[in-house]
Design a protein around this motif. Sequence first.
Motif, PDB file in Angstrom:
ATOM      1  N   ARG A  13       0.841  -1.188   0.000  1.00 36.60           N
ATOM      2  CA  ARG A  13       0.000   0.000   0.000  1.00 36.60           C
ATOM      3  C   ARG A  13       0.880   1.244   0.000  1.00 36.60           C
ATOM      4  O   ARG A  13       1.999   1.231   0.503  1.00 36.60           O
ATOM      5  CB  ARG A  13      -0.907   0.042   1.236  1.00 36.60           C
ATOM      6  CG  ARG A  13      -2.060  -0.954   1.197  1.00 36.60           C
ATOM      7  CD  ARG A  13      -3.121  -0.501   0.203  1.00 36.60           C
ATOM      8  NE  ARG A  13      -4.230  -1.419   0.079  1.00 36.60           N
ATOM      9  CZ  ARG A  13      -4.305  -2.365  -0.849  1.00 36.60           C
ATOM     10  NH1 ARG A  13      -3.317  -2.549  -1.718  1.00 36.60           N
ATOM     11  NH2 ARG A  13      -5.373  -3.148  -0.918  1.00 36.60           N
ATOM     12  N   ARG A  14       0.333   2.323  -0.562  1.00 38.84           N
ATOM     13  CA  ARG A  14       1.006   3.618  -0.484  1.00 38.84           C
ATOM     14  C   ARG A  14       0.509   4.345   0.755  1.00 38.84           C
ATOM     15  O   ARG A  14      -0.607   4.083   1.242  1.00 38.84           O
ATOM     16  CB  ARG A  14       0.727   4.435  -1.735  1.00 38.84           C
ATOM     17  CG  ARG A  14       1.297   3.791  -2.994  1.00 38.84           C
ATOM     18  CD  ARG A  14       1.252   4.724  -4.186  1.00 38.84           C
ATOM     19  NE  ARG A  14       1.803   4.081  -5.366  1.00 38.84           N
ATOM     20  CZ  ARG A  14       3.095   4.008  -5.642  1.00 38.84           C
ATOM     21  NH1 ARG A  14       3.978   4.529  -4.817  1.00 38.84           N
ATOM     22  NH2 ARG A  14       3.512   3.401  -6.731  1.00 38.84           N
ATOM     23  N   ARG A  15       1.323   5.220   1.266  1.00 40.95           N
ATOM     24  CA  ARG A  15       0.945   6.007   2.441  1.00 40.95           C
ATOM     25  C   ARG A  15      -0.415   6.658   2.222  1.00 40.95           C
ATOM     26  O   ARG A  15      -0.684   7.217   1.166  1.00 40.95           O
ATOM     27  CB  ARG A  15       1.988   7.071   2.730  1.00 40.95           C
ATOM     28  CG  ARG A  15       3.226   6.547   3.431  1.00 40.95           C
ATOM     29  CD  ARG A  15       4.214   7.667   3.673  1.00 40.95           C
ATOM     30  NE  ARG A  15       4.726   8.213   2.407  1.00 40.95           N
ATOM     31  CZ  ARG A  15       5.428   9.331   2.293  1.00 40.95           C
ATOM     32  NH1 ARG A  15       5.714  10.037   3.359  1.00 40.95           N
ATOM     33  NH2 ARG A  15       5.847   9.739   1.117  1.00 40.95           N
ATOM     34  N   GLY A  16      -1.262   6.563   3.243  1.00 39.20           N
ATOM     35  CA  GLY A  16      -2.582   7.169   3.161  1.00 39.20           C
ATOM     36  C   GLY A  16      -3.679   6.230   2.691  1.00 39.20           C
ATOM     37  O   GLY A  16      -4.868   6.530   2.862  1.00 39.20           O
ATOM     38  N   GLN A  17      -3.308   5.080   2.116  1.00 36.99           N
ATOM     39  CA  GLN A  17      -4.322   4.126   1.669  1.00 36.99           C
ATOM     40  C   GLN A  17      -4.791   3.268   2.844  1.00 36.99           C
ATOM     41  O   GLN A  17      -4.268   3.344   3.955  1.00 36.99           O
ATOM     42  CB  GLN A  17      -3.750   3.238   0.564  1.00 36.99           C
ATOM     43  CG  GLN A  17      -3.491   3.969  -0.735  1.00 36.99           C
ATOM     44  CD  GLN A  17      -3.018   3.040  -1.840  1.00 36.99           C
ATOM     45  OE1 GLN A  17      -2.218   2.122  -1.615  1.00 36.99           O
ATOM     46  NE2 GLN A  17      -3.519   3.276  -3.057  1.00 36.99           N
ATOM     47  N   GLU A  18      -5.799   2.441   2.549  1.00 35.88           N
ATOM     48  CA  GLU A  18      -6.325   1.542   3.567  1.00 35.88           C
ATOM     49  C   GLU A  18      -5.823   0.129   3.314  1.00 35.88           C
ATOM     50  O   GLU A  18      -5.661  -0.283   2.171  1.00 35.88           O
ATOM     51  CB  GLU A  18      -7.854   1.556   3.534  1.00 35.88           C
ATOM     52  CG  GLU A  18      -8.503   0.606   4.539  1.00 35.88           C
ATOM     53  CD  GLU A  18     -10.026   0.640   4.465  1.00 35.88           C
ATOM     54  OE1 GLU A  18     -10.610   1.637   4.917  1.00 35.88           O
ATOM     55  OE2 GLU A  18     -10.613  -0.343   3.964  1.00 35.88           O
ATOM     56  N   ARG A  64      -6.640   4.707  13.761  1.00 35.14           N
ATOM     57  CA  ARG A  64      -6.476   4.130  12.423  1.00 35.14           C
ATOM     58  C   ARG A  64      -6.662   2.616  12.377  1.00 35.14           C
ATOM     59  O   ARG A  64      -6.873   2.071  11.302  1.00 35.14           O
ATOM     60  CB  ARG A  64      -5.099   4.491  11.829  1.00 35.14           C
ATOM     61  CG  ARG A  64      -4.807   5.982  11.727  1.00 35.14           C
ATOM     62  CD  ARG A  64      -3.523   6.261  10.960  1.00 35.14           C
ATOM     63  NE  ARG A  64      -2.355   5.709  11.660  1.00 35.14           N
ATOM     64  CZ  ARG A  64      -1.658   4.651  11.245  1.00 35.14           C
ATOM     65  NH1 ARG A  64      -2.023   4.010  10.147  1.00 35.14           N
ATOM     66  NH2 ARG A  64      -0.613   4.244  11.920  1.00 35.14           N
ATOM     67  N   GLN A  80      -6.444   2.116   8.521  1.00 35.24           N
ATOM     68  CA  GLN A  80      -6.745   3.273   7.674  1.00 35.24           C
ATOM     69  C   GLN A  80      -5.534   4.196   7.587  1.00 35.24           C
ATOM     70  O   GLN A  80      -4.722   4.276   8.523  1.00 35.24           O
ATOM     71  CB  GLN A  80      -7.937   4.044   8.259  1.00 35.24           C
ATOM     72  CG  GLN A  80      -9.231   3.250   8.247  1.00 35.24           C
ATOM     73  CD  GLN A  80     -10.385   4.029   8.874  1.00 35.24           C
ATOM     74  OE1 GLN A  80     -10.433   4.204  10.086  1.00 35.24           O
ATOM     75  NE2 GLN A  80     -11.309   4.489   8.050  1.00 35.24           N
ATOM     76  N   GLN A  81      -5.420   4.873   6.459  1.00 30.22           N
ATOM     77  CA  GLN A  81      -4.374   5.886   6.265  1.00 30.22           C
ATOM     78  C   GLN A  81      -3.009   5.349   6.697  1.00 30.22           C
ATOM     79  O   GLN A  81      -2.354   5.909   7.586  1.00 30.22           O
ATOM     80  CB  GLN A  81      -4.735   7.162   7.034  1.00 30.22           C
ATOM     81  CG  GLN A  81      -6.043   7.767   6.574  1.00 30.22           C
ATOM     82  CD  GLN A  81      -6.483   8.957   7.441  1.00 30.22           C
ATOM     83  OE1 GLN A  81      -5.995   9.133   8.547  1.00 30.22           O
ATOM     84  NE2 GLN A  81      -7.389   9.752   6.904  1.00 30.22           N
ATOM     85  N   VAL A  83       0.795   4.285   7.304  1.00 29.04           N
ATOM     86  CA  VAL A  83       2.073   5.001   7.325  1.00 29.04           C
ATOM     87  C   VAL A  83       3.178   3.969   7.231  1.00 29.04           C
ATOM     88  O   VAL A  83       2.953   2.766   7.429  1.00 29.04           O
ATOM     89  CB  VAL A  83       2.228   5.849   8.601  1.00 29.04           C
ATOM     90  CG1 VAL A  83       1.107   6.881   8.691  1.00 29.04           C
ATOM     91  CG2 VAL A  83       2.253   4.982   9.845  1.00 29.04           C
TER      92      VAL A  83
END
Lengths: 116, 113
Positions: A13-18, A64, A80-81, A83
Amino acid sequence: NAGVMQNPRHLVRRRGQEARLRCSPMKGHSHVYWYRQLPEEGLKFMVYLQKENIIDESGMPKERFSAEFPKEGPSILRIQQVVRGDSAAYFCASSPPSSGVRDTQYFGPGTRLTVL
Amino acid sequence: DQQVKQNSPSLSVQEGRISILNCDYTNSMFDYFLWYKKYPAEGPTFLISISSIKDKNEDGRFTVFLNKSAKHLSLHIVPSQPGDSAVYFCAASARSNTGKLIFGQGTTLQVKP
């Protein structure tokens, strides 16, 4: 006689994704535990659930992170989101309904989450 | 606050000899102890457990010893085999604490042929 199933095995996942991690306990098991293993560390308890109930979430980060174990279907650990610090191996374990004898927890193969 | 400690990060033994892995704990409420073996990219596999009412439990080549007064337990593997090479985790739980497992940091065992 399948063991504990987890999917996906790898998740990027990229930062900010779920991120959603799934766990199907062993047949007949109604207790689910989630653990996280950071690189070079041991496993750390996150949350303990029974069907439709969170029993102990003392290891869950306050924000999160959430978990559920619905009446039907697998247990879900939701982040969530995400990091970069969430990058880790997440393991699910299950145990049978308590019979008064201490029950062993059996682990799944884990989901390796990588946050870019 | 590391309640379960495995002070040896690694151990190397010769095939056929005894492997002894150690674990210390600080919480006197722990009443159930387990050892798990873990290969890379896999989940922990249960090996053997012991209740606090016992001081020894044996299962084939694996024996766990518990010394409650010293808050110490050990896993003995005899004889050691190359396939035993893995990371070994000690874990503890307390019936009064929902049964969640508290893990040590792990010890990497290498068994040389």
